[in-house]
Design a protein around this motif. Structure first.
Motif: not given
Length: 206
Positions: A1-3, A28, A31, A34-35, A86, A202, A204
């Motif tokens: 996942m990208n934040i 978080l 996830a 997450a990046n 995402d 939300i 992963e």
């Protein structure tokens, strides 16, 4: 996942920054791998639109001519950050009934005909994939609810601007009357806002 995590307050410690940080903690927790891409518009404001960029948007012909120049470079970089995300977590104060100018400068780069917006006879259609946008708002006054005593141009503007590019899944989490609350009351107000956060979208695997 990208934040994509965006803050807009010029203050290094602020109510909206604290709220967006607590939203990030909630995300978080679901996830942890997450990046995160950070865009701090308060600490590093974007330039307002340049003459080259404005000229490029003046007509379809000008837009095509600008494709080989660097007039669109910043806009393209910011759009790609959104495309890669995402989830977007945005913390912003309400300034004079609406968004701060640093957030408007970011939006002006994001809304681009032919890139994120497709004009049609029925109106503008967003070209970006929809994704959750979690928006923490701090306001010194009260703009929503039974005790509202000032206008709200922030939430309708952000709803319209994000919808214009295809981002429809917005959640607004306001903390109001910050100018009149003590630390205990502020913590309670943040918890009340966070309690409305819907994290069911939300995971992963996004």
């Amino acid at each position: 996942m990208n934040i994509l995590h965006i803050d807009c307050s010029p203050r290094p410690v602020s109510h909206s920054r604290r709220l967006s940080a607590e939203i990030m903690e909630k995300v978080l927790a679901l996830a942890p791998a997450a990046n995160i891409v950070r865009r701090d518009l308060g600490a590093e404001p974007l330039p307002h639109l340049t003459s080259d960029y404005a000229a490029a948007l003046a007509s379809p012909a000008a837009l095509m001519a600008a494709a080989s120049s660097n007039a669109m470079d910043l806009s393209e970089a910011l759009i790609r950050e959104v495309e890669a995300a995402d989830i977007i977590v945005l913390g912003t104060p309400m300034n004079n009934f609406t968004i701060p100018s640093v957030l408007k400068a970011w939006i002006d780069q994001l809304l681009r005909v032919g890139r994120t917006i497709m004009p049609t006879p029925q109106g503008k259609v967003g070209m970006l994939r929809d994704r959750p946008v979690l928006i923490g708002i701090s306001s010194g006054g009260v703009f929503a609810g039974e005790k509202a005593n000032q206008p709200d141009f922030l939430t309708p503007y952000l709803s319209a601007a994000f919808a214009c590019v295809g981002l429809m899944a917005l959640q607004f989490l306001p903390v109001q009357a910050t100018a009149f609350l003590n630390e205990t009351q502020l913590a309670s107000a943040r918890q009340a806002a966070l309690a409305t956060l819907d994290l069911t979208m939300i995971g992963e695997d996004r």
